[in-house]
Design a protein around this motif. Structure first.
Motif, PDB file in Angstrom:
ATOM      1  N   SER A  76    -116.949 -42.420   3.540  1.00 10.55           N
ATOM      2  CA  SER A  76    -116.899 -43.777   4.084  1.00 10.55           C
ATOM      3  C   SER A  76    -117.753 -44.727   3.259  1.00 10.55           C
ATOM      4  O   SER A  76    -118.935 -44.441   2.991  1.00 10.55           O
ATOM      5  CB  SER A  76    -117.390 -43.768   5.539  1.00 10.55           C
ATOM      6  OG  SER A  76    -117.453 -45.075   6.049  1.00 10.55           O
ATOM      7  N   PRO A 119    -104.698 -44.286   3.050  1.00  6.63           N
ATOM      8  CA  PRO A 119    -104.764 -43.918   4.474  1.00  6.63           C
ATOM      9  C   PRO A 119    -105.936 -43.012   4.811  1.00  6.63           C
ATOM     10  O   PRO A 119    -106.519 -43.125   5.888  1.00  6.63           O
ATOM     11  CB  PRO A 119    -103.421 -43.208   4.703  1.00  6.63           C
ATOM     12  CG  PRO A 119    -102.517 -43.759   3.666  1.00  6.63           C
ATOM     13  CD  PRO A 119    -103.380 -43.975   2.459  1.00  6.63           C
ATOM     14  N   ARG A 120    -106.292 -42.132   3.888  1.00  6.61           N
ATOM     15  CA  ARG A 120    -107.442 -41.256   4.141  1.00  6.61           C
ATOM     16  C   ARG A 120    -108.752 -42.057   4.182  1.00  6.61           C
ATOM     17  O   ARG A 120    -109.620 -41.811   5.023  1.00  6.61           O
ATOM     18  CB  ARG A 120    -107.522 -40.169   3.061  1.00  6.61           C
ATOM     19  CG  ARG A 120    -106.383 -39.167   3.105  1.00  6.61           C
ATOM     20  CD  ARG A 120    -106.545 -38.130   2.005  1.00  6.61           C
ATOM     21  NE  ARG A 120    -105.475 -37.149   2.046  1.00  6.61           N
ATOM     22  CZ  ARG A 120    -105.526 -36.021   2.759  1.00  6.61           C
ATOM     23  NH1 ARG A 120    -106.598 -35.763   3.473  1.00  6.61           N
ATOM     24  NH2 ARG A 120    -104.515 -35.171   2.745  1.00  6.61           N
ATOM     25  N   ARG A 157    -111.297 -31.782   8.313  1.00 12.23           N
ATOM     26  CA  ARG A 157    -111.741 -32.360   9.576  1.00 12.23           C
ATOM     27  C   ARG A 157    -113.255 -32.245   9.724  1.00 12.23           C
ATOM     28  O   ARG A 157    -113.909 -33.167  10.230  1.00 12.23           O
ATOM     29  CB  ARG A 157    -111.045 -31.651  10.745  1.00 12.23           C
ATOM     30  CG  ARG A 157    -111.332 -32.302  12.106  1.00 12.23           C
ATOM     31  CD  ARG A 157    -111.006 -33.767  12.059  1.00 12.23           C
ATOM     32  NE  ARG A 157    -111.397 -34.443  13.291  1.00 12.23           N
ATOM     33  CZ  ARG A 157    -111.475 -35.773  13.418  1.00 12.23           C
ATOM     34  NH1 ARG A 157    -111.217 -36.553  12.373  1.00 12.23           N
ATOM     35  NH2 ARG A 157    -111.815 -36.307  14.559  1.00 12.23           N
ATOM     36  N   GLU A 187    -109.028 -45.278   4.878  1.00 10.89           N
ATOM     37  CA  GLU A 187    -109.000 -46.146   6.056  1.00 10.89           C
ATOM     38  C   GLU A 187    -109.279 -45.363   7.328  1.00 10.89           C
ATOM     39  O   GLU A 187    -109.875 -45.890   8.279  1.00 10.89           O
ATOM     40  CB  GLU A 187    -107.638 -46.834   6.143  1.00 10.89           C
ATOM     41  CG  GLU A 187    -107.568 -47.927   7.184  1.00 10.89           C
ATOM     42  CD  GLU A 187    -106.264 -48.689   7.113  1.00 10.89           C
ATOM     43  OE1 GLU A 187    -106.123 -49.684   7.836  1.00 10.89           O
ATOM     44  OE2 GLU A 187    -105.373 -48.284   6.329  1.00 10.89           O
ATOM     45  N   ALA A 188    -108.898 -44.097   7.368  1.00 11.05           N
ATOM     46  CA  ALA A 188    -109.092 -43.292   8.570  1.00 11.05           C
ATOM     47  C   ALA A 188    -110.563 -43.016   8.855  1.00 11.05           C
ATOM     48  O   ALA A 188    -110.958 -42.880  10.021  1.00 11.05           O
ATOM     49  CB  ALA A 188    -108.325 -41.970   8.436  1.00 11.05           C
ATOM     50  N   GLN A 233    -114.763 -34.986   7.689  1.00  9.19           N
ATOM     51  CA  GLN A 233    -114.570 -36.271   8.367  1.00  9.19           C
ATOM     52  C   GLN A 233    -115.552 -36.441   9.514  1.00  9.19           C
ATOM     53  O   GLN A 233    -116.111 -37.527   9.716  1.00  9.19           O
ATOM     54  CB  GLN A 233    -113.130 -36.369   8.875  1.00  9.19           C
ATOM     55  CG  GLN A 233    -112.092 -36.534   7.778  1.00  9.19           C
ATOM     56  CD  GLN A 233    -110.677 -36.571   8.321  1.00  9.19           C
ATOM     57  OE1 GLN A 233    -110.453 -36.314   9.500  1.00  9.19           O
ATOM     58  NE2 GLN A 233    -109.715 -36.886   7.450  1.00  9.19           N
TER      59      GLN A 233
END
Length: 713
Positions: A630, A669-670, A282, A672-673, A285
């Motif tokens: 990203s 999914p990771r 987290r 895209e998140a 991210q």
């Protein structure tokens, strides 16, 4: 008076006589004619005598005797003066012709008449001649006087006419001047009238202009006020944007500092045997989120209030995350302490029981793993320790190589500088020539032409000869690394640097250029392993994602230095655009993916590849074990799989397809998140490529791949 009448009768008779018809001329002596020649012809009077008889003598008869006397004396005196002798008269042709054509004209008769005419010379003839001369003079004088009077009269008439013409000219000039004055007056009246009309029209226009100017001034003032208002708003917006941007940088710095604190708690994982990967995931991210916000804000000039709010919210979440982590560590420490106490008590109990039992108790079996025999572990940002050691060894080797040829680069000697430039050209120019034939080779393969690889082999042989210490021709000169003791180190370093730079620039622009450059680099790597290590060192330094490695932010580090560690180019405190950054990273990953699958076709096939597909499998596995970034991770995965996917599929087969399914089901999914809506392009491209390959169960050969036809001569 009677005597004068008789004289005229006599003269008339003489004119009618033979002698009167004699030809007489007073200018014979002057003309040089023979005087006797006239005696041979009939005598004739002068042409003036007839005029005197007809005009002068009748008038003289009317004069008185005194005038006759005076006239006689004047004629006598005139006869005595040779200057009054008249000019020779013109002969009368009638007389001369008649004298020659008489009907009875015999020769004897002519001679007798000629003799008689000569005898008639007397004083009376002289007197007549004198009278003739006198009247000729009178006639001449009267003619002269008449001519003079006529000339005077003509002059008077001319003067009168001239004066009259002058007066008429004056009258004409006066009338003309009067007409011009009248026309000028009319023109002035018209001009005054038009001027009055123009002035009136001008006043009207001035009034309209003043009215319009007043309106325009109002509009200009309003526009200026609006412009000043906009400028002020823009200034305030920029100031607010700058404040927000500085705030974002401060938030990012604090975020990185907090993330570093999260990373520093990793030793608690092994010590306390607790799972902290959720906190790290987290935290990474959140760092990626705030980095994306800053990057988007840089592209849009300034961040918005929403960006700042999101960043502050992310920072608050990071602070809460760190607080929760500390609380979790504190609870774990408490549990660990209690567990240690319980274990100590149990150990004491077991020792006491062991003393009582004679037999030795066996150790209990290890606890079983979770369901399925798998240990559930989350992804991480840090690379494996062995990989980091390998990365650091390569960087140390590169630094040692630079120190080895420092004397060559820092020398002030002109000859040494010349050797350095020649060696650098000999090392870099052949590598540049590879990219020039890359497009030609791709066109040859596309058109199914048999393009010979001889040109590429010549370049390879030239580089190999240079590294082997043999002299090579460069720019018309012979160059060798033996010219300087540090020449080999310098050439190896510059050659490796040039290979990586070609990937950064040429391959980034022309993807098909990766394969000719990679096959030469792979061949040189086999024969000269140090060049391969330097290629990896340069590649890892410019593109840390090729390790793969995400450099952490260290406390006290400048933000620009950290951006450079991430691979960004920073000039004048301004970071390059994200598109340009991704383009360069893509070019270097494509070159790396081409190197690990290609071998020099003329090398030793029995030896293994110095950096083969196993390193590609390791890179793919490690990057999938790390938290995605990203826009970066999706781009690099797509480039790597597009270039090297076909070779990995053939090498690992089922295991490779399992890897692709893992990417699709767990890793997508990771990605895209953490990917914003404006950065979905690379993710969509990777997703479509992977789904297409899974559907067809095949990964196609990359564009520009060197087939066997390329090497046929």
């Amino acid at each position: 008076m009677p005597s004068e009448g008789r004289c005229w009768e006599t003269l008339q008779a003489l004119r009618s006589s033979d002698k009167g018809r004699l030809s007489y001329h007073r200018d014979w002596p002057l003309r040089g004619e023979d005087i006797l020649e006239e005696c041979m012809s009939l005598p004739k009077l002068s042409a003036y005598s007839g005029w005197v008889v007809d005009h002068v003598l009748p008038h003289t008869e009317e004069n008185s005797l005194p005038s006759e006397t005076s006239t006689s004396s004047e004629s006598t005196s005139a006869l005595d003066q040779p200057s009054f002798v008249p000019k020779s008269p013109i002969r009368n042709p009638a007389f001369s012709t008649a004298s020659l054509t008489m009907p009875d004209g015999t020769k004897g008769k002519h001679e007798s008449q000629h003799m008689e005419s000569m005898l008639l010379q007397s004083s009376r003839g002289i007197k007549v001649e004198g009278c003739i001369r006198m009247y000729e003079l009178v006639h001449r004088m009267k003619g002269t006087e008449g001519l003079r009077q006529w000339q005077e009269e003509q002059e008077r008439k001319v003067r009168a006419l001239s004066e009259m013409a002058s007066e008429q000219l004056k009258r004409f000039d006066e009338r003309k001047e009067l007409k011009q004055h009248k026309e000028f007056q009319d023109l002035r009246d018209v001009m005054e009238k038009s001027t009055r009309e123009a002035l009136g029209h001008q006043e009207k226009l001035k009034a309209e202009h003043r009215h319009r100017a007043k309106i325009l001034n109002l509009k200009l003032r309003e526009a200026e006020q609006q412009r000043l208002k906009q400028v002020e708003q823009e200034r305030l917006r920029k100031e607010e944007g700058q404040i927000r941007l500085r705030s974002l940088y401060a938030l990012q710095e604090e975020m990185l500092h907090l993330n570093q604190q999260l990373d520093s708690s990793s030793h608690h994982k092994d010590l306390l045997k607790i799972d902290l990967s959720a906190f790290w995931t987290r935290g990474n991210q959140l760092c990626s989120l705030i980095s994306g916000i800053i990057r988007t804000a840089s592209e849009n000039d300034f961040p918005t209030a929403e960006d700042q709010a999101m960043a502050e919210q992310a920072l608050q979440e990071m602070q809460d995350l760190l607080t929760n982590l500390q609380q979790e560590i504190t609870r774990a420490c408490e549990d660990k302490r209690r567990q240690d106490e319980e274990e100590a008590v149990q150990v004491k109990q077991q020792e006491s029981q062991a003393q009582q039992r004679p037999e030795v108790q066996k150790e209990s079996p290890a606890p079983s793993q979770g369901p399925g025999g798998k240990q559930n572990e989350d992804l991480q940002l840090k690379v494996q320790d062995s990989t980091m050691q390998w990365y650091q060894q390569l960087q140390d080797a590169s630094s040692q190589c630079v120190l080895a040829f420092e004397g060559l680069t820092s020398s002030k000697d002109s000859q040494t500088k010349k050797i350095k430039m020649d060696l650098q050209k000999a090392a870099t120019i052949p590598v540049s020539q590879i990219s020039t034939i890359a497009v030609v080779s791709f066109a040859a393969v596309t058109l199914s032409l048999s393009y010979p690889g001889s040109k590429l082999k010549e370049i390879f042989d030239k580089i190999h000869s240079l590294l082997s210490g043999k002299p090579v021709q460069s720019a018309g000169r012979s160059v060798s690394v033996t010219l300087n003791p540090q020449g080999l180190d310098f050439v190896q370093y510059k050659l490796a640097e040039k290979f990586v730079k070609q990937g950064e620039e040429e391959v980034a622009s022309h993807h098909e250029a990766a394969f000719p450059i990679a096959v030469v680099a792979s061949g040189i790597w086999e024969l000269h392993p140090r060049v391969g290590d330097l290629i990896l060192a340069h590649l890892h330094k410019k593109c840390p994602y090729s390790v793969p490695f995400y450099p952490p932010f260290k406390e006290g580090m400048a933000l620009e230095d950290y951006q450079r560690m991430l691979g960004y180019q920073v000039k004048d405190s301004k970071m390059e655009q994200q598109d340009n950054f991704l383009k360069r990273m893509s070019g270097m990953i494509r070159l790396y993916a081409a190197i690990i699958q290609l071998r020099w076709p003329y090398g030793n096939r029995q030896e293994i590849h110095p950096h083969g597909l196993n390193h590609g499998w390791r890179w793919l596995a490690q990057i999938l074990n790390m938290e995605p970034l990203s826009d970066v991770t999706a781009t690099l995965l797509f480039d790597f799989l597009e270039v090297c996917g076909n070779a990995l599929m053939k090498q690992y087969q089922v295991q490779f397809w399992k890897m692709l399914l893992l990417i699709k089901e767990d890793y997508f999914p990771r990605i895209e998140a953490i990917t914003s809506s404006g950065q979905m392009g690379s993710f969509i491209r990777l997703k479509q490529f992977l789904e297409k390959c899974l559907q067809r169960k095949e990964i196609p050969l990359p564009k520009g791949f060197l087939t066997s036809s390329f090497w046929r001569s």
